[in-house]
Scaffold this motif. Sequence first.
Motif, PDB file in Angstrom:
ATOM      1  N   ASP A   1     113.730 121.194  13.730  1.00  0.00           N
ATOM      2  CA  ASP A   1     113.435 121.311  15.085  1.00  0.00           C
ATOM      3  C   ASP A   1     112.195 122.173  15.495  1.00  0.00           C
ATOM      4  N   VAL A   2     112.079 123.234  14.739  1.00  0.00           N
ATOM      5  CA  VAL A   2     110.897 124.006  14.964  1.00  0.00           C
ATOM      6  C   VAL A   2     109.702 123.490  14.379  1.00  0.00           C
ATOM      7  N   ALA A   3     109.933 122.602  13.187  1.00  0.00           N
ATOM      8  CA  ALA A   3     108.607 121.676  12.854  1.00  0.00           C
ATOM      9  C   ALA A   3     108.108 120.911  14.010  1.00  0.00           C
ATOM     10  N   ARG A   4     109.155 120.352  14.497  1.00  0.00           N
ATOM     11  CA  ARG A   4     108.660 119.338  15.878  1.00  0.00           C
ATOM     12  C   ARG A   4     107.850 120.299  16.979  1.00  0.00           C
ATOM     13  N   GLU A   5     108.396 121.556  17.174  1.00  0.00           N
ATOM     14  CA  GLU A   5     108.111 122.194  18.242  1.00  0.00           C
ATOM     15  C   GLU A   5     106.549 122.623  18.070  1.00  0.00           C
ATOM     16  N   TYR A   6     106.300 122.984  16.741  1.00  0.00           N
ATOM     17  CA  TYR A   6     104.889 123.182  16.237  1.00  0.00           C
ATOM     18  C   TYR A   6     104.145 121.979  15.886  1.00  0.00           C
TER      19      TYR A   6
ATOM     20  N   LEU B   1     104.755 119.762  13.310  1.00  0.00           N
ATOM     21  CA  LEU B   1     104.381 119.764  12.100  1.00  0.00           C
ATOM     22  C   LEU B   1     105.506 118.585  11.353  1.00  0.00           C
ATOM     23  N   ASP B   2     106.122 118.080  11.964  1.00  0.00           N
ATOM     24  CA  ASP B   2     107.022 117.083  11.437  1.00  0.00           C
ATOM     25  C   ASP B   2     106.487 115.639  11.065  1.00  0.00           C
ATOM     26  N   PHE B   3     106.645 115.109  10.024  1.00  0.00           N
ATOM     27  CA  PHE B   3     105.964 113.536   9.725  1.00  0.00           C
ATOM     28  C   PHE B   3     106.965 113.235   8.799  1.00  0.00           C
TER      29      PHE B   3
ATOM     30  N   GLN C   1     110.147 109.214   3.553  1.00  0.00           N
ATOM     31  CA  GLN C   1     110.806 110.735   3.671  1.00  0.00           C
ATOM     32  C   GLN C   1     110.156 111.593   4.850  1.00  0.00           C
ATOM     33  N   ARG C   2     111.422 112.327   5.274  1.00  0.00           N
ATOM     34  CA  ARG C   2     111.209 113.184   6.553  1.00  0.00           C
ATOM     35  C   ARG C   2     110.659 114.615   5.973  1.00  0.00           C
ATOM     36  N   LEU C   3     109.534 114.955   6.047  1.00  0.00           N
ATOM     37  CA  LEU C   3     108.861 116.028   5.685  1.00  0.00           C
ATOM     38  C   LEU C   3     108.154 117.023   6.555  1.00  0.00           C
ATOM     39  N   ILE C   4     107.771 118.168   6.309  1.00  0.00           N
ATOM     40  CA  ILE C   4     107.042 118.895   7.386  1.00  0.00           C
ATOM     41  C   ILE C   4     105.565 119.414   6.566  1.00  0.00           C
ATOM     42  N   GLU C   5     104.562 119.450   7.392  1.00  0.00           N
ATOM     43  CA  GLU C   5     103.237 119.597   6.849  1.00  0.00           C
ATOM     44  C   GLU C   5     103.247 121.155   6.455  1.00  0.00           C
ATOM     45  N   ARG C   6     102.354 121.383   5.435  1.00  0.00           N
ATOM     46  CA  ARG C   6     102.048 122.886   5.237  1.00  0.00           C
ATOM     47  C   ARG C   6     101.141 123.505   6.050  1.00  0.00           C
ATOM     48  N   ALA C   7     101.560 124.871   6.593  1.00  0.00           N
ATOM     49  CA  ALA C   7     100.763 125.264   7.771  1.00  0.00           C
ATOM     50  C   ALA C   7     100.711 126.749   7.834  1.00  0.00           C
TER      51      ALA C   7
END
Length: 489
Positions: A100-105, A107-109, A115-121
């Motif tokens: 949820d927070v990754a999408r807000e920022y 960073l979700d992909f 695979q559903r991952l988040i970026e390094r940021a």
Amino acid sequence: MLSEGTAAPLFELPALVDGERQRVGLSDYLGEDVVILAFYPADFNPACDDTACDLDELDLFTMQKDVTILGISPDSVYSHRAFADRYDLKVPLLSDTDHDVAREYGLDFVDDIGQRLIERAVVVIDHDGDVQYAWSTADLQQLPRVGEIKDAIADTGGDDTAFARYRVGHAHYTEGRRAFTAAMGGFQESEWMVAQGDFQQAREEFDAAENHFDTAVRFVDDDSLKPVYEGAKTKANSLWQASDWLAQAARAYSSGDGAEGQELRDDAEGPLETARGYEEPPDPDGPWPPDLATLEKGADDDRPAFLPQDEDGADTSLGVDIDGEVERANQELAATGAAADGTPAESADDASPESTTSPDRDGDVSDVGDTDIEAIQAELAESEAETGSTGSLDEAPTAMVEATPDTVGGADDASPPDAGSSDATHASATAPDDSAELDLTDPKAADPGDTDTPAGDSGANGGTDPERDDEESDAESDRPRAGGDESDV
């Protein structure tokens, strides 16, 4: 990915903080610290090896003042615990398991195999909650750019941020000053426990004020305001130190250790003197910037004292020599006629040298010698010669040597001495009555048949023999006797 200058979305997530599971929100830190959000794809990701992980360099920012780092990944809190233990990480690790927070920022992909991952940021957020720096990458092997992050933190601030921190610091300072003033009142009234509690509260408030004033010093861009912030920081620090010493002094006074309390109080005078050299920090709600170039005062002697200066009023030492006080009390009682234990003191008559001839408990006059008896006999002879008395001695026995113990000094059992025998009267007067001290359990003292003569036990009959007295009267009419031969003395 969020752009710089935009407001950072608020959130709250489960987290591992210092080994404990709890919920953490971004709002818990905004306004207090610069916040670094460190997003990473997973615990034990490909950028980690046996000795280091991708958060190691960011973890070092925890040692920088006014900076908070929050690590965020899709893993659970339980995975975070193993990850933190493995690499000895100190930063809080948040669990964004639903992304949820990754999408807000932004960073979700999803990667090329689904695979559903988040970026390094890395996102740097200032005190107002705005994004000051943002960087991200989908390459799981690439690590954050630490130099850029340092520059972003250095650029975060400015006069507005410094003023905001000063305002918070001034609120803590005001509360600390209130507690310090209350503590001084308790100190002056010797209410040590109250003073100790207030000084401890003042110490905490001044410590918080100093930290915020220090941040204002570091963030301010206007050089004309820096001396004001620095002066406020110095004064808050001095009062923090003084409060610490005085809290310990009050504790020492409350326990009765006046010497240690005075020593600690004296230690507090150093920082108090420093604090007296600065004006009060200006009110942030008043005219700003303040009409002051600096808070430092010039040297003068009219600075108000923070503590009462009566050195005698605060000494609560229990310095009493109890043994000495008891001895002194006994001496005072003895001087007024009574000992400390209630026993009447010896009278002047009892203490006279003549009391040494008094009979002991067995009825003996141990201090009468042959010379004394001869003198008494000679005086008696002279006395009878003057009065012309030739009567037998058995009619009125007055000699000490034939008086039984129970008749010595008694009015009922002994005839009164010859009026001319002043020495006999004197002898009977010098024998004090020991009846009050008699031990009634002593057979000799309780037996009325004890006929030992006061002049000493000669082994002869201590009583009066009429036949013997008649013979002695006829044979020695020319030399009156007090009774008995000298061999009976």
